[in-house]
Design a protein around this motif. Structure first.
Motif, mmCIF file in Angstrom:
data_model
loop_
_atom_site.group_PDB
_atom_site.id
_atom_site.type_symbol
_atom_site.label_atom_id
_atom_site.label_comp_id
_atom_site.label_asym_id
_atom_site.label_seq_id
_atom_site.Cartn_x
_atom_site.Cartn_y
_atom_site.Cartn_z
ATOM 1 N N ILE A 13 -3.420 31.279 -138.453
ATOM 2 C CA ILE A 13 -3.270 31.902 -137.219
ATOM 3 C C ILE A 13 -1.684 32.119 -137.211
ATOM 4 N N GLN A 14 -0.987 31.174 -137.422
ATOM 5 C CA GLN A 14 0.526 31.291 -137.377
ATOM 6 C C GLN A 14 1.106 32.380 -138.211
ATOM 7 N N GLU A 15 0.361 32.725 -139.125
ATOM 8 C CA GLU A 15 0.992 33.955 -140.273
ATOM 9 C C GLU A 15 0.196 35.147 -139.473
ATOM 10 N N ALA A 16 -0.914 35.210 -138.993
ATOM 11 C CA ALA A 16 -1.539 36.633 -138.364
ATOM 12 C C ALA A 16 -0.568 36.999 -137.231
ATOM 13 N N LEU A 17 -0.282 35.831 -136.252
ATOM 14 C CA LEU A 17 0.364 36.174 -135.041
ATOM 15 C C LEU A 17 1.836 36.610 -135.561
ATOM 16 N N THR A 18 2.427 35.995 -136.471
ATOM 17 C CA THR A 18 3.794 36.406 -137.040
ATOM 18 C C THR A 18 3.814 38.189 -137.341
ATOM 19 N N ASN A 19 2.872 38.316 -138.231
ATOM 20 C CA ASN A 19 2.648 39.649 -138.477
ATOM 21 C C ASN A 19 2.495 40.307 -137.459
ATOM 22 N N VAL A 20 1.583 40.091 -136.538
ATOM 23 C CA VAL A 20 1.361 41.122 -135.092
ATOM 24 C C VAL A 20 2.809 41.314 -134.739
ATOM 25 N N HIS A 21 3.526 40.164 -134.505
ATOM 26 C CA HIS A 21 4.737 40.506 -133.851
ATOM 27 C C HIS A 21 5.829 41.324 -134.584
ATOM 28 N N LYS A 22 5.714 40.901 -135.823
ATOM 29 C CA LYS A 22 6.490 41.745 -136.913
ATOM 30 C C LYS A 22 6.243 43.232 -137.083
ATOM 31 N N HIS A 23 5.149 43.766 -137.039
ATOM 32 C CA HIS A 23 4.531 44.917 -137.380
ATOM 33 C C HIS A 23 3.948 45.703 -136.236
ATOM 34 N N ALA A 24 3.551 45.152 -135.175
ATOM 35 C CA ALA A 24 3.136 45.610 -133.974
ATOM 36 C C ALA A 24 3.883 44.948 -132.782
ATOM 37 N N ALA A 25 5.176 44.948 -132.657
ATOM 38 C CA ALA A 25 5.950 44.306 -131.688
ATOM 39 C C ALA A 25 5.469 44.840 -130.424
ATOM 40 N N GLY A 26 5.040 44.124 -129.398
ATOM 41 C CA GLY A 26 4.859 44.466 -127.883
ATOM 42 C C GLY A 26 3.152 44.544 -127.699
ATOM 43 N N ALA A 27 2.508 44.647 -128.889
ATOM 44 C CA ALA A 27 1.034 44.572 -128.788
ATOM 45 C C ALA A 27 0.695 43.220 -128.281
ATOM 46 N N GLY A 28 -0.378 43.299 -127.598
ATOM 47 C CA GLY A 28 -1.063 42.011 -127.329
ATOM 48 C C GLY A 28 -1.906 41.480 -128.623
ATOM 49 N N GLU A 43 -10.629 34.387 -136.061
ATOM 50 C CA GLU A 43 -10.231 35.859 -136.010
ATOM 51 C C GLU A 43 -9.056 36.204 -135.065
ATOM 52 N N VAL A 44 -8.122 37.079 -135.579
ATOM 53 C CA VAL A 44 -7.158 37.376 -134.752
ATOM 54 C C VAL A 44 -6.953 38.686 -134.835
ATOM 55 N N ARG A 45 -6.919 39.349 -133.670
ATOM 56 C CA ARG A 45 -7.112 40.894 -133.595
ATOM 57 C C ARG A 45 -5.986 41.250 -132.585
ATOM 58 N N ASN A 46 -5.407 42.452 -132.852
ATOM 59 C CA ASN A 46 -4.205 42.862 -132.128
ATOM 60 C C ASN A 46 -4.410 44.331 -131.639
ATOM 61 N N GLU A 47 -3.857 44.898 -130.369
ATOM 62 C CA GLU A 47 -3.754 46.228 -130.013
ATOM 63 C C GLU A 47 -3.327 47.091 -130.962
ATOM 64 N N ALA A 48 -3.472 48.280 -130.809
ATOM 65 C CA ALA A 48 -2.846 49.315 -131.604
ATOM 66 C C ALA A 48 -1.207 49.122 -131.205
ATOM 67 N N PRO A 49 -0.438 49.195 -132.229
ATOM 68 C CA PRO A 49 1.320 49.242 -131.846
ATOM 69 C C PRO A 49 1.433 50.395 -131.248
ATOM 70 N N ARG A 50 2.219 50.174 -130.159
ATOM 71 C CA ARG A 50 2.754 51.208 -129.218
ATOM 72 C C ARG A 50 3.843 51.987 -130.328
ATOM 73 N N THR A 51 3.908 53.357 -130.191
ATOM 74 C CA THR A 51 4.609 54.222 -131.041
ATOM 75 C C THR A 51 5.550 54.890 -130.033
ATOM 76 N N SER A 52 6.741 55.175 -130.650
ATOM 77 C CA SER A 52 7.885 56.061 -130.080
ATOM 78 C C SER A 52 8.592 56.721 -131.173
#
Length: 66
Positions: A13-28, A43-52
């Motif tokens: 879980i720690q690694e999955a949340l780190t990856n969400v933060h790293k690759h989809a910053a700002g996503a829930g 199960e760890v799910r994240n929102e699609a990353p915001r694009t800019s």
């Protein structure tokens, strides 16, 4: 639940949340943990990353050689 399994689940879980933060910053992100006598499901799910930006938030834009 055996301590080794608990520790492994924590690290996954720690690694999955780190990856969400790293690759989809700002996503829930949501973490779902289910367990029974002989089963643990994580199960760890994240929102699609915001694009800019011009390249959709995919790192540095590519440039053509002149």
């Amino acid at each position: 639940m055996h301590e080794t399994v608990e520790r492994a689940a924590y690290r996954v879980i720690q690694e999955a949340l780190t990856n969400v933060h790293k690759h989809a910053a700002g996503a829930g992100a949501d973490v779902l943990i289910r367990y029974g006598e002989d089963e643990l499901r994580v199960e760890v799910r994240n929102e699609a990353p915001r694009t800019s930006g011009a390249n959709g938030g995919k790192g540095r834009p590519r440039t053509r050689p002149s």
